[in-house]
Design a protein around this motif. Structure first.
Motif, PDB file in Angstrom:
ATOM      1  N   ALA A  35       0.812  -1.307  -0.025  1.00 13.11           N
ATOM      2  CA  ALA A  35       0.042   0.070   0.267  1.00 13.11           C
ATOM      3  C   ALA A  35       0.799   1.403   0.120  1.00 13.11           C
ATOM      4  O   ALA A  35       0.592   2.235  -0.450  1.00 13.11           O
ATOM      5  N   CYS A  38       1.759   2.534  -3.493  1.00 12.84           N
ATOM      6  CA  CYS A  38       0.652   3.428  -4.346  1.00 12.84           C
ATOM      7  C   CYS A  38       0.899   4.879  -4.291  1.00 12.84           C
ATOM      8  O   CYS A  38       1.443   5.378  -3.478  1.00 12.84           O
ATOM      9  N   ILE A  44      -7.303   3.741  -0.748  1.00 16.19           N
ATOM     10  CA  ILE A  44      -6.790   2.413  -0.333  1.00 16.19           C
ATOM     11  C   ILE A  44      -7.605   1.933   1.031  1.00 16.19           C
ATOM     12  O   ILE A  44      -7.737   2.542   1.872  1.00 16.19           O
TER      13      ILE A  44
END
Length: 449
Positions: A35, A38, A44
């Motif tokens: 994550a 990203c 998210i």
């Protein structure tokens, strides 16, 4: 882009033996790491099915699923559900890496190995409308990586939210090790730089920390640097080490001074020939009793890991191992029936020898025998495994085991830690159900100190 990261529930979490506390220990660190790679503009979410329900009716742009062998069946169910509605699905993790062809049937994209290089490449390709079906690991570097997105964790649902790694992989090559299947074709050990490690440690509030590295002392030079820097942080931490590393006095003493209070050690077997056959080199020729005594003198408890079902084992292995663990003062035991995971040396050999009984991955939970053993039947193996746990954690044996320490402080610490961990299930279940696990963290720190 709206991205949903999912850790499907392991199959064993649905069994009658399920201990909710066991699956409420650590948040999914690997997904938080991805994550962090990203874009800042991405929306998210991280969902861990062990501690919460998954909403399968939402509309993310991308679903990323982490696969282990015993959550593969559930991972594929989730993936198929999203793909039926035209939502892109990517699957990665150890099982997808080991069983690429199988994973491809249920995903638009399969991510192999570590994702630090391949995942950003995949996201870039996806945004450009030219994503590939498979992404190899590629050249991996841990330099310059951002910290995991811990802000995405539901921290109150975990006993140990402060978990981290400063290395990936392990230099050892045990034939049964699932981790080795992740690092088949090249380098098998990576580590962060010291400044990055210290930054991550200092970013987490609270006194307790759990290092999830496969081998905390794999790079002794780096470990010593970390422990020297941690001495003034007043942390209390746990992690996995090997038997041979206990005899490096400088490393183990520095670790203790830094706050190391509980060591996970893979003893695996008390039979030397079994260790030879399993290529457990870090244990060969080592004096278990001397290593245990050294840790006891320092004040470090031991969570011992044992494997039943190596080819040299006979029907008495369960009772002999349990008796040895109690006599040795092992605080907690983690037992396993030998499981030949796909991608490992032992799986390939057993497949070749026609010894594999099933490829139903739901049974590869280390509680079921999935191969032909030369000396022990399936019924005997599984009954012996259950008996070993039952006997080790009887109150009488917990008291007896804790009494085998030399110092009163260690006796009391052992009794409190082992008893609380295994004998207060209703209390743990109440804390989990009412999202009060954070209330137990202070007690954990006090016990470890």
């Amino acid at each position: 882009m709206k991205i949903k990261f999912i850790l499907p529930a392991l199959e064993e979490s649905k069994s009658p033996y399920w201990r909710p506390i066991k699956y409420s220990l650590f948040p999914p660190l690997g997904l938080a790491t991805l994550a962090s790679l990203c874009s800042e503009s991405d929306e998210i979410e991280i969902v861990d099915e062990h501690v919460e329900k998954i909403n399968l009716d939402d509309e993310p742009d991308l679903v990323c699923i982490e696969s282990y062998i015993t959550n593969a069946h559930r991972a594929y169910e989730i993936a198929d559900s999203y793909r039926k509605r035209g939502i892109k699905v990517a699957i990665g993790g150890i099982h997808a890496t080991s069983m690429q062809s199988e994973a491809k049937k249920h995903a638009d994209v399969v991510l192999l190995g570590l994702g630090e290089a391949s995942f950003p490449k995949f996201l870039s390709d996806l945004r450009a409308g030219k994503a590939l079906e498979v992404y190899e690991q590629g050249e991996v570097s841990l330099d310059g990586l951002p910290l995991p997105r811990r802000d995405l964790f539901k921290k109150d649902k975990y006993l140990v939210p402060n978990s981290m790694v400063f290395s990936r992989g392990c230099p050892n090559k045990c034939s049964f090790c699932y981790v080795n299947s992740f690092y088949k074709n090249g380098k098998s050990f990576y580590a962060y730089k010291i400044d990055r490690i210290l930054e991550e440690i200092e970013s987490m509030p609270g006194k307790h920390l759990y290092f999830l590295d496969d081998n905390l002392f794999a790079d002794k030079k780096l470990s010593k640097e970390i422990f020297r820097e941690m001495r003034g942080m007043k942390k209390v931490f746990q992690g996995a080490i090997t038997i041979d590393s206990v005899f490096d006095n400088e490393t183990i003493e520095l670790a203790y001074e830094a706050g190391f209070r509980s060591a996970f050690i893979g003893f695996e077997s008390i039979n030397e020939m079994s260790l030879v056959n399993a290529n457990k080199r870090s244990n060969l020729g080592q004096d278990y009793s001397k290593a245990i005594k050294r840790l006891d003198e320092l004040g470090i408890m031991i969570n011992g890991s044992f494997i039943f079902g190596l080819d040299n084992d006979t029907k008495d292995v369960f009772d002999r191992t349990t008796e040895w663990a109690i006599k040795s003062g092992i605080a907690t035991a983690t037992n396993h029936i030998l499981t030949p995971y796909p991608g490992t040396v032992i799986y390939e050999q057993m497949k070749k020898d026609n010894r594999i009984l099933t490829d139903d991955w739901r049974l590869y939970d280390t509680r079921h025998l999935v191969f032909k053993h030369p000396n022990i039947s399936k019924e005997e193996m599984e009954a012996g495994y259950n008996r070993a746990y039952e006997n080790f954690y009887k109150w009488g044996n917990i008291v007896k085991c804790s009494g085998n320490h030399e110092e009163l402080g260690m006796k009391l610490k052992h009794l409190t830690y082992a008893g609380t961990w295994k004998k207060f299930e209703p209390v743990w279940n109440f804390l989990i159900k009412n999202e009060k696990l954070f209330k137990a963290r202070g007690m954990l720190v006090k016990t470890l100190k």
